[in-house]
Scaffold this motif. Structure first.
Motif, mmCIF file in Angstrom:
data_model
loop_
_atom_site.group_PDB
_atom_site.id
_atom_site.type_symbol
_atom_site.label_atom_id
_atom_site.label_comp_id
_atom_site.label_asym_id
_atom_site.label_seq_id
_atom_site.Cartn_x
_atom_site.Cartn_y
_atom_site.Cartn_z
ATOM 1 N N GLU A 1 -7.126 9.401 -4.959
ATOM 2 C CA GLU A 1 -8.217 8.435 -4.907
ATOM 3 C C GLU A 1 -8.291 7.589 -6.172
ATOM 4 N N ILE A 2 -7.459 7.883 -7.152
ATOM 5 C CA ILE A 2 -7.477 7.096 -8.391
ATOM 6 C C ILE A 2 -6.106 6.481 -8.667
ATOM 7 N N GLY A 3 -5.347 6.231 -7.595
ATOM 8 C CA GLY A 3 -4.086 5.512 -7.745
ATOM 9 C C GLY A 3 -2.844 6.312 -7.449
ATOM 10 N N GLY A 4 -2.976 7.589 -7.088
ATOM 11 C CA GLY A 4 -1.808 8.418 -6.828
ATOM 12 C C GLY A 4 -1.243 8.214 -5.437
ATOM 13 N N HIS A 5 0.050 8.448 -5.297
ATOM 14 C CA HIS A 5 0.721 8.457 -3.991
ATOM 15 C C HIS A 5 1.920 9.389 -4.103
ATOM 16 N N SER B 1 -8.656 4.073 6.134
ATOM 17 C CA SER B 1 -7.700 5.005 6.739
ATOM 18 C C SER B 1 -7.914 5.161 8.243
ATOM 19 N N ARG B 2 -9.069 4.743 8.743
ATOM 20 C CA ARG B 2 -9.308 4.805 10.184
ATOM 21 C C ARG B 2 -8.506 3.751 10.935
ATOM 22 N N GLU B 3 -8.167 2.656 10.246
ATOM 23 C CA GLU B 3 -7.500 1.536 10.913
ATOM 24 C C GLU B 3 -6.104 1.250 10.372
ATOM 25 N N LEU B 4 -5.812 1.683 9.143
ATOM 26 C CA LEU B 4 -4.555 1.313 8.504
ATOM 27 C C LEU B 4 -3.712 2.548 8.173
ATOM 28 N N PRO B 5 -2.383 2.406 8.184
ATOM 29 C CA PRO B 5 -1.517 3.525 7.755
ATOM 30 C C PRO B 5 -1.644 3.757 6.253
ATOM 31 N N GLY B 6 -1.211 4.914 5.807
ATOM 32 C CA GLY B 6 -1.383 5.299 4.407
ATOM 33 C C GLY B 6 -0.769 4.335 3.418
ATOM 34 N N TYR B 7 0.398 3.754 3.752
ATOM 35 C CA TYR B 7 1.059 2.861 2.794
ATOM 36 C C TYR B 7 0.316 1.533 2.604
ATOM 37 N N MET B 8 -0.665 1.242 3.474
ATOM 38 C CA MET B 8 -1.452 0.016 3.330
ATOM 39 C C MET B 8 -2.793 0.258 2.655
ATOM 40 N N ILE B 9 -3.079 1.490 2.247
ATOM 41 C CA ILE B 9 -4.316 1.783 1.533
ATOM 42 C C ILE B 9 -4.116 1.440 0.057
ATOM 43 N N PRO B 10 -4.921 0.559 -0.524
ATOM 44 C CA PRO B 10 -4.733 0.186 -1.931
ATOM 45 C C PRO B 10 -4.805 1.380 -2.875
ATOM 46 N N GLN C 1 1.851 -2.097 -6.994
ATOM 47 C CA GLN C 1 0.789 -1.298 -6.392
ATOM 48 C C GLN C 1 -0.242 -2.241 -5.775
ATOM 49 N N LEU C 2 -0.810 -1.832 -4.654
ATOM 50 C CA LEU C 2 -1.867 -2.622 -4.020
ATOM 51 C C LEU C 2 -3.174 -2.438 -4.773
ATOM 52 N N CYS C 3 -3.839 -3.540 -5.054
ATOM 53 C CA CYS C 3 -5.125 -3.503 -5.753
ATOM 54 C C CYS C 3 -6.114 -4.362 -4.972
ATOM 55 N N LYS D 1 6.309 -6.459 -0.342
ATOM 56 C CA LYS D 1 7.066 -5.285 0.049
ATOM 57 C C LYS D 1 6.843 -4.213 -1.006
ATOM 58 N N ILE D 2 6.260 -3.086 -0.596
ATOM 59 C CA ILE D 2 5.938 -1.996 -1.509
ATOM 60 C C ILE D 2 6.481 -0.692 -0.943
ATOM 61 N N ARG D 3 7.254 -0.001 -1.759
ATOM 62 C CA ARG D 3 7.857 1.288 -1.382
ATOM 63 C C ARG D 3 8.587 1.204 -0.035
ATOM 64 N N GLY D 4 9.246 0.050 0.189
ATOM 65 C CA GLY D 4 10.049 -0.120 1.396
ATOM 66 C C GLY D 4 9.295 -0.666 2.592
#
Length: 301
Positions: A211-215, A135-144, A114-116, A77-80
């Motif tokens: 692209e270097i770990g920010g959200h 990003s074509r298949e997954l929502p933003g919160y699932m992008i490492p 954080q996802l790695c 569970k990450i960021r809810g």
């Protein structure tokens, strides 16, 4: 199939941990009392009996079959958001150059998960490539937040993947952007702030924050630090619009300085004046009577 925390049976269609019980149940693990205590627990419905916790996530189907949903220890569970790591790994493995893929949740310096993603590929890949495909298949919160490319995955003595031996994401996949060092004092100060917020060692002025770990959460921390350390205020949407240090420095250099003022501590008192929001809740409680609409339960260790 039981619910989280050994609370009882789950109804049909609701996911829970698959457990095994009955006369054929083993006594435990040989010479491993701690693991036995963890996996062989008291039966929630039959006093004196025990069940074995498999660690598998499953649910009953209406026709009586059991659907396997994955491993509980591979769900985070990450960021809810509750995330199945196997879904991200499956999407990475669809990329032609990728031969192996593992995704884990790591804690950063502030204790946030954080996802790695770790990959073994036939060729050098960049963050922009990987993020673009995912990003074509997954929502933003699932992008490492981090990608690490390895020559081979670390293995344990019995040949299985050793997740604990996966390196920290300092040796991350290149962003695909050529490194450009800071040229001005403003850019140099921004580099230091970015390194602190993102927990990375090297940042170029043309690297993209996301692209270097920010959200979005780290973007709010970035805004606060820029205001405090540089006496300049930028908006959250501007972090998304101007997501490189080069662009951000141009914003800051073209604006007037705004002195940072912290919120002062109040002196200790027997009571304090209520806020507007508290006044509103008080009035509602007087009008509607007792209720639990605004109660917020929580547990602290």
């Amino acid at each position: 199939i039981i619910g989280e925390g050994n609370q009882g049976l789950q109804p049909v269609g609701v996911a829970g941990e698959l457990c095994i019980a009955g006369v054929g149940l083993a006594r435990g693990y040989l010479n491993r009392p701690e693991l036995t205590e963890e996996k062989f627990v008291n039966h929630p419905l039959v006093p004196g009996e025990r069940i074995y916790r498999t660690g598998d996530l499953a649910r009953w189907l209406p026709d009586g079959n059991i659907e396997y949903l994955g491993r509980i220890d591979h769900q985070v569970k990450i960021r809810g958001y509750r995330i199945e790591l196997g879904e991200i790994e499956a999407q990475l493995l669809k990329l032609a150059p990728v031969q192996q893929a593992v995704v884990i949740a790591r804690e950063d310096g502030s204790g946030q998960k954080q996802l790695c993603a770790y990959i073994v590929a036939e060729q050098q890949m960049t963050v922009s490539e990987l993020r673009g495909e995912l990003s074509r298949e997954l929502p933003g919160y699932m992008i490492p937040s981090y990608f690490v490319q390895l020559e081979q995955m670390p293995l344990s003595a019995n040949g299985k993947l050793d997740r604990k031996a996966l390196p920290a994401p300092e040796g991350s996949v290149p962003t695909g952007t050529e490194y450009v060092a800071p040229r001005t004092a403003v850019e140099a100060q921004l580099v230091e702030i970015w390194q602190e917020v993102l927990g990375v060692g090297k940042v170029g002025i043309r690297d993209n924050f996301f692209e270097i770990g920010g959200h979005s959460l780290r973007a709010t921390v970035l805004i606060a630090k820029i205001h405090k350390e540089m006496n300049s205020r930028i908006l959250l949407r501007e972090v998304f619009q101007s997501s490189t240090i080069e662009q951000m420095a141009q914003l800051i250099e073209g604006r007037e300085r705004i002195a940072y003022a912290s919120i002062p501590l109040v002196e200790e008192s027997e009571y304090y004046a209520v806020s507007s929001a508290q006044k509103r809740l008080y009035i509602l409680s007087q009008l509607e009577g007792d209720g639990i609409s605004y109660n917020m339960p929580g547990i602290m260790k």
